[in-house]
Write an enzyme that holds these catalytic residues in place. Structure first.
Site, short mmCIF file in Angstrom:
data_model
loop_
_atom_site.label_atom_id
_atom_site.label_comp_id
_atom_site.label_asym_id
_atom_site.label_seq_id
_atom_site.Cartn_x
_atom_site.Cartn_y
_atom_site.Cartn_z
N ARG A 1 -1.51 36.36 10.07
CA ARG A 1 -0.12 36.74 10.31
C ARG A 1 0.85 35.66 9.84
O ARG A 1 1.90 35.96 9.25
CB ARG A 1 0.07 37.01 11.80
CG ARG A 1 1.45 37.54 12.16
CD ARG A 1 2.27 36.47 12.88
NE ARG A 1 3.55 36.96 13.33
CZ ARG A 1 4.35 36.28 14.14
NH1 ARG A 1 3.96 35.09 14.59
NH2 ARG A 1 5.52 36.75 14.48
N ARG A 2 0.54 34.38 10.06
CA ARG A 2 1.38 33.29 9.56
C ARG A 2 1.43 33.33 8.02
O ARG A 2 2.48 33.12 7.41
CB ARG A 2 0.82 31.94 10.01
CG ARG A 2 1.02 31.61 11.48
CD ARG A 2 2.45 31.14 11.75
NE ARG A 2 2.59 30.62 13.10
CZ ARG A 2 2.47 29.35 13.44
NH1 ARG A 2 2.21 28.44 12.51
NH2 ARG A 2 2.63 28.96 14.69
N CYS B 1 -9.76 38.59 20.45
CA CYS B 1 -10.15 38.03 21.73
C CYS B 1 -9.20 38.48 22.83
O CYS B 1 -8.06 38.83 22.58
CB CYS B 1 -10.19 36.49 21.66
SG CYS B 1 -8.59 35.72 21.31
N HIS C 1 -7.07 30.88 15.18
CA HIS C 1 -7.89 32.09 15.11
C HIS C 1 -7.49 32.88 13.88
O HIS C 1 -6.33 32.86 13.46
CB HIS C 1 -7.71 32.93 16.37
CG HIS C 1 -8.53 32.44 17.53
ND1 HIS C 1 -9.07 33.29 18.47
CD2 HIS C 1 -8.90 31.19 17.90
CE1 HIS C 1 -9.74 32.58 19.36
NE2 HIS C 1 -9.64 31.30 19.05
N LYS D 1 -1.19 38.76 21.41
CA LYS D 1 -0.30 38.51 20.27
C LYS D 1 -0.15 39.75 19.40
O LYS D 1 0.95 40.08 18.94
CB LYS D 1 -0.82 37.33 19.45
CG LYS D 1 -0.69 36.00 20.17
CD LYS D 1 -1.04 34.82 19.28
CE LYS D 1 -0.79 33.50 20.01
NZ LYS D 1 -1.03 32.32 19.16
N CYS E 1 -5.54 36.77 21.16
CA CYS E 1 -5.16 37.57 19.98
C CYS E 1 -4.80 39.00 20.37
O CYS E 1 -3.95 39.62 19.73
CB CYS E 1 -6.29 37.55 18.96
SG CYS E 1 -6.50 35.95 18.14
N GLU F 1 -6.85 35.95 13.13
CA GLU F 1 -5.74 36.91 13.20
C GLU F 1 -4.39 36.21 13.13
O GLU F 1 -3.46 36.68 12.47
CB GLU F 1 -5.82 37.70 14.51
CG GLU F 1 -7.06 38.57 14.65
CD GLU F 1 -8.20 37.87 15.37
OE1 GLU F 1 -9.00 38.55 16.03
OE2 GLU F 1 -8.30 36.63 15.27
N ARG G 1 2.16 42.16 20.97
CA ARG G 1 3.55 41.74 20.77
C ARG G 1 4.04 42.10 19.38
O ARG G 1 5.17 42.58 19.21
CB ARG G 1 3.66 40.23 20.99
CG ARG G 1 5.08 39.69 20.87
CD ARG G 1 5.11 38.19 21.03
NE ARG G 1 4.35 37.53 19.97
CZ ARG G 1 3.99 36.25 20.00
NH1 ARG G 1 4.27 35.50 21.05
NH2 ARG G 1 3.32 35.72 18.99
#
Length: 459
Positions: free
Chosen positions: A92-93, A141, A86, A296, A293, A88, A299
């Protein structure tokens, strides 16, 4: 210092400059976009001067596109496949890859970086004049996409009223053509989207509404025990909200509650979902193990975006200062509930970690390759409109900034190549760990923080 439209426009302009590789096929495919934007405030323009215009520098440092997620059976212990593609998560990665490079610049090359030496040996801290804004072309999501459906004048793909119980002029939603048979606007994984792809005429609002899930039955008045909504939300859903707009239902999400959660009641109307629950992304038959997402991002707002490995080099986590969402069905209340409200009771955290006060805004600008935008452009063109199978990762790094994947592997990977270094995405877990090892090997022994002076680690 910046507006939501400025952030969105910057991200859209950067996306246009990327190569065509991995982008949706015109008039046939759509995708989602996410990015991290670095905000730099000049040191001589402090925030304690509200009467002056503060000039800031904005730069995209990571970007991701994608809508796919692999099933549990395709996951690999070696970490050489992207489980979650996805947008998002890809963004981030890619941001982590950028952070790794900036740490190398600061620790090894001793050049200008986003980091400054920390108070402890071998640790670094983010420069005080920098902050990071996360952009997504659609609501994440899961919990953040469980939002009210309002019924009034035709206005496709505009925001839902930001405060369900206190409607104000200028904050609107799209018209609902009824409470049945709504199709997903930005997600391939809703029940109806799985069975049917864009069978309605061009301009039909049923193709430009929710991100996740379809309406299966008429609206019904929920109660607090069944839906988990607040009193204000219940008043709005029950039709007692102030203003002239009527809430007829809620948007559905295809994300499934994790095992052990109470679960959705699946009653008609707003009682279909319970809000605030942890969910996993839906899969086509094969259940996924990837959290939604919304979960995540919540978090990240507690533990930071850097991940556990990079915390070995940092004094404090790297938090997002704000989240900007593009034009889509939207609820400010649902976004705040999903990203920050659910975490407020998190009390026991390691030193330096905390639940952040996150600024959340929405842009009025629509992503040109979103499902809604592509559907408008294609009109009555024959054929199905499908989500793009590729995911694009871009990082502000000097070597090979672009990475395009499909089904979790670099685009074009053959079955024979799987397991080889060539078949690894640059943002896969194993490649990010290899980059971490290279950083360790480049830092002199006496400059390594105590947290990574472990004999079992391969430098």
């Amino acid at each position: 210092m910046w507006t939501a439209d400025e952030i969105a426009q910057l991200c859209y302009a950067h996306y246009i400059k990327l190569p065509k590789q991995g982008k949706p096929e015109p008039n046939r495919e759509w995708t989602l976009l996410a990015a991290v934007v670095k905000i730099q405030t000049p040191a001589n323009q402090a925030c304690d001067t509200p009467d002056k215009q503060i000039q800031v520098t904005k730069e995209v440092v990571s970007m991701g596109t994608g809508t796919k997620c692999i099933g549990q059976s395709k996951m690999r212990e070696s970490g050489d496949i992207l489980n979650d593609s996805h947008a998002e998560v890809i963004a981030r990665r890619s941001f982590q890859r950028y952070i790794l490079h900036q740490l190398h610049v600061a620790a090894v090359l001793k050049e200008d970086s986003i980091f400054l030496p920390g108070t402890q040996r071998g640790l670094w801290r983010l420069r005080p004049d920098l902050s990071f804004v996360f952009f997504s072309s659609h609501t994440p999501c899961g919990d953040a996409s469980i939002i009210p459906k309002l019924e009034f004048e035709e206005q496709p793909c505009c925001p839902v009223i930001r405060n369900w119980a206190n409607n104000s002029p200028g904050e609107g939603s799209e018209t609902l053509e009824g409470s049945r048979n709504k199709r997903s606007c930005e997600g391939p994984d809703s029940p109806v989207a799985k069975k049917k792809r864009l069978g309605t005429p061009a301009g039909s609002l049923s193709d430009c509404v929710a991100h996740h899930g379809a309406q299966e039955s008429g609206p019904a008045k929920p109660d607090a025990s069944s839906s988990g909504l607040t009193k204000e939300e219940l008043d709005a859903v029950n039709g007692t909200a102030s203003g002239s707009f009527k809430v007829v239902d809620i948007y559905r999400t295809g994300a499934k509650c994790v095992p052990g959660e109470t679960g959705d009641l699946r009653k008609p109307g707003a009682a279909y979902h319970q809000v605030g629950l942890l969910r996993v992304k839906p899969g086509r038959g094969d259940r996924t193990c990837s959290m939604s997402c919304s979960d995540k991002m919540a978090r990240w707002n507690v533990l930071g975006c850097q991940g556990a490995l990079l915390m070995h080099f940092l004094e404090k986590p790297i938090y997002l200062s704000a989240v900007v969402i593009g034009q889509c069905p939207y609820s400010q209340e649902a976004m705040r509930r999903a990203l920050t409200g659910r975490c407020q009771e998190t009390l026991v955290l390691p030193r330096g970690f905390e639940v952040q006060e996150l600024k959340i805004q929405q842009s009025s600008l629509l992503f040109e390759q979103s499902r809604c935008a592509v559907h408008r452009k294609r009109g009555d063109s024959p054929g199905r409109l499908v989500p793009c199978g590729a995911a694009i990762s871009w990082s502000a790094v000097p070597q090979q900034p672009l990475d395009v994947t499909a089904n979790g592997f670099p685009q074009g990977t053959t079955k024979k190549e799987i397991g080889s270094p060539r078949a690894r995405s640059r943002i896969s877990k194993v490649e990010l760990f290899r980059s971490f090892q290279k950083l360790l090997s480049c830092i002199a022994e006496d400059e390594r923080p105590d947290s990574v002076r472990c004999p079992h680690l391969v430098y």
